[in-house]
Design a protein around this motif. Structure first.
Motif: not given
Ligand SMILES: Nc1ncnc2c1ncn2[C@@H]1O[C@H](COP(=O)(O)OP(=O)(O)O)[C@@H](O)[C@H]1O
Ligand SMILES: [Mg+2]
Lengths: 310, 360
Positions: B246-260
């Motif tokens: 979890i980071g900021g207002d989103g989610f960062t996958t281990e692959g580096g993608d941002r998910l809302p």
């Protein structure tokens, strides 16, 4: 080349089941078996039938008498009594081992401690030789010295005359037969019990069946085919029984335990009346065949897991 | 009609504990399904309710009467077994009437009850036959008929449909449910098939390794799984689990993608590792979504199922093996090898604690 084609044809014929295509040249292969069957099975019976129509005493002239030997059977009191003895002896020697063997099988089918050992001991009578059995039981039956009367005296009964009295001799012999052959019935029934499905017993438990009801309404009907096998084997065995009877009583006292088998033996080998003996043998054989057919029919009817429907 | 109350029930075989303290409350007339993978103890629990298995600890009560020491026949239950457990040597009519005959019920009453059950299940023409002359589906129905005839307080079913072919299974599913709606008898039903559970149950009990993971209504479990096990077990195809943080207002996958996350960021969780759970049907095409390569396309007619491989900037070789499933209602011309951009619906996504598996 010719070998190849003919063997090809055998394979072809077998695979499509067209046995009619078999050429006559294959018949020689059947001949040895045919000779054996005719020589060993068919011929003795035809010869017996022929002998039964003769007056034929060893050392005398033989003479054709038609059905006279058979007519004689109906007035021969000793033969009729032997018939009765045979029927009683057979009926009891089937029933007693059947009931006891089934009970033993049920007991051995539970998780008894040392079950294997006990079962091994239990089946030992089956393996003993008849003459040895006869010797041991004759001693046990002895009115003064026998262990049986001693045991009875402990519970305040007796002494009995066992095989030495006409009224108890058949029952005593049935006792020996039962002792020896209960294990066989047990093994057959045990096989049946092992083949039973377990699930219906759980439904029955939920349906509210008591232990007795589970036996009466599930186990008994489901092992019926196995019981029928035991009945068939026991019936034929008991009918033919000779060794134990002959070695313990020789049909005595008097003729009180004389079965058809023993009477037949006397007629043929003591009185050397071969013609009359053959007639007895033929009648006896017909009886055995009829009984077998009836039992086989009953066995088929008793099957619940095969047969009608599919 | 009865309630069933299971309190802290345990079961051990020797030193191995199979059921590790289970409590379930079943209301009068409820259709409860125990679901879980094979070997998790469902049958054992059901058999303890039936009385076929001794209870090592805790209590089972039917209608507020503790039945731990009551034999099966006095619990007023009926059970349908996976292999039907019919009496092979009895006709169908005799199979169905066996329990009544044992109770010396009057002949006329037996006939009436058997005929009523046969009517409900369409067994009329088969009453004179033997079980071996019936098909699997018909035997199944006889097993149910035998249960109905008893008119018990509780029906117990142990995977009754798993020996049937797929089509028959769907049909019998409907029949069992209709039967329940008609008779309104309290029912406990065991299955390993979550679709059966979802379609038939009033209440689902998800079991795993001898414990209860979650109890709830079917859609409740689907929408609000308590943990990753339930989230992954309920729903087909299974939920996608994407590890990351979890980071900021989103989610960062281990692959580096941002998910809302749609503003649903748990408190004090910045930088915290988590698992992002999203069901296959909750992705949509989005220009700003994560890029993924199409691996397999499986059209079923009514919907299309796709296996995708995320192409995140930081995605290593391991990450590329973490495939995602996407189910979309419309047909698509996408071909394997093409790249699509998709985004999850944040309102329908879940976050899980990667260590405990619990939903955050
Ligand atoms: N009689 C038994 N003795 C020992 N272990 C058993 C026995 N019955 C079941 N088990 C074990 O208990 C576990 C749960 O079994 P079961 O209740 O049949 O699972 P399920 O029905 O959920 O597939 C399994 O691991 C099984 O091996
Ligand atoms: Mg099971």
């Amino acid at each position: 080349m010719s070998i190849l084609t003919s063997s090809d044809r055998v394979v072809g014929a077998a695979s499509v089941g067209r046995t009619k295509r078999l050429r006559p040249s294959y018949w020689p292969f059947v001949v040895p078996a045919l000779i054996v069957v005719i020589g060993v099975i068919v011929f003795p019976w035809v010869f017996t039938l022929w002998m039964s129509a003769m007056e034929w005493r060893i050392g005398e002239e033989q003479r054709f008498v038609g059905l006279q030997n058979y007519a004689r059977l109906f007035t021969d009191v000793r033969f009729l009594e032997a018939m009765l003895h045979t029927l009683v002896y057979t009926a009891l020697s089937v029933l007693a081992p059947l009931v006891l063997g089934t009970a033993a099988a049920l007991a051995f089918n539970t998780k008894l401690p040392a079950r294997g050992l006990l079962r091994g001991i239990f089946v030992m009578p089956m393996m003993a030789t008849p003459v040895a059995i006869a010797l041991v039981w004759t001693m046990m039956f002895h009115p003064q010295l026998g262990v049986l009367n001693y045991l009875l005296s402990l519970v305040g009964i007796g002494p009995l005359q066992w095989v030495y009295h006409p009224s108890t001799v058949i029952l005593s012999l049935v006792l020996v037969e039962t002792w020896q052959w209960t294990p066989l019935v047990m093994l057959i029934v045990l096989g049946g019990l092992a083949a039973l499905p377990t699930e219906p017993y759980e439904s029955a438990q939920i349906d509210g069946a008591t232990a007795w009801q589970r036996f009466r309404y599930l186990t008994l009907p489901m092992i019926k085919p196995f019981l029928m096998v035991a009945v068939i084997i026991r019936s034929i065995d008991a009918l033919k029984s000779f060794d134990i009877l002959y070695t313990i009583t020789q049909g005595g006292p008097g003729t009180a335990s004389e079965t058809i088998n023993l009477y037949l033996y006397s007629v043929a080998f003591t009185y050397y009346d071969i013609g009359y003996g053959s007639a007895i043998a033929v009648v006896f054989f017909v009886l055995i065949i009829m009984l077998s057919l009836i039992l086989l029919y009953l066995r088929q009817r008793s099957a619940w897991n095969t047969g009608d429907g599919q | 009609m009865a309630s069933v109350s299971i309190r802290n029930v345990r079961k051990s075989y020797g030193t191995v504990e199979i059921i590790k303290g289970v409590s379930i409350d079943i209301q009068d007339g409820e259709f409860v399904i125990l679901v879980g993978p094979s070997g998790c103890g469902k049958s054992t629990l059901l058999r303890m309710i039936a009385g076929l298995e001794e209870i090592s600890g805790g209590t089972v009560a039917i209608d507020d009467r503790v039945v731990n020491d009551v034999p099966p026949k006095d619990r007023d239950i009926a059970m349908v077994f996976q292999n039907y457990a019919l009496y092979p040597h009895m006709t169908i009519a005799d199979n169905m009437s066996f329990a009544l005959r044992l109770k010396n019920t009057a002949k006329s009453e037996i006939t009436a009850k058997v005929e009523r059950a046969a009517g409900i299940l369409g067994l009329g023409p088969l009453l004179g036959r033997f079980p071996r002359q019936l098909s699997g589906g018909q035997r199944q129905r006889v097993a149910m008929g035998r249960a109905i005839v008893r008119d018990p307080k509780v029906f117990l079913f142990d995977e009754p449909l798993s020996n049937l072919d797929a089509k028959l299974r769907v049909q019998m599913r409907t029949e069992i449910k209709e039967m329940h709606q008609r008779l309104k008898t309290t029912t406990v039903y065991v299955t390993h098939d979550q679709i059966e559970a979802m379609t038939m149950a009033d209440k689902i009990v998800v079991m795993h390794d001898g414990i209860i993971e979650q109890i709830g209504a079917p859609l409740d479990l689907y929408d609000n799984p308590a943990n990753m096990f339930v989230a992954g077990f309920i729903g087909s195809p299974a939920m996608n689990f994407i590890p990351g943080s979890i980071g900021g207002d989103g989610f960062t996958t281990e692959g580096g993608d941002r998910l809302p996350l749609g503003g649903r960021v748990p408190a004090a969780s910045d930088g915290r590792p988590a698992v992002y759970g999203v069901r296959p049907e909750h992705f949509r095409l989005a220009d700003d979504g994560m890029a993924a390569e199409v691996v397999v396309v499986e059209p079923t007619g009514s919907e299309t199922q796709m296996v995708l491989r995320p192409l995140g900037a930081k995605a290593g070789r391991e990450d590329r093996k973490r495939e995602l499933t996407w189910v979309l209602r419309e047909r698509t011309g996408a071909k394997p090898g093409e790249v699509v951009r998709i985004a999850p619906d944040p309102a329908l996504a879940h976050l899980f604690n990667p260590d405990t598996g619990l939903r955050l």
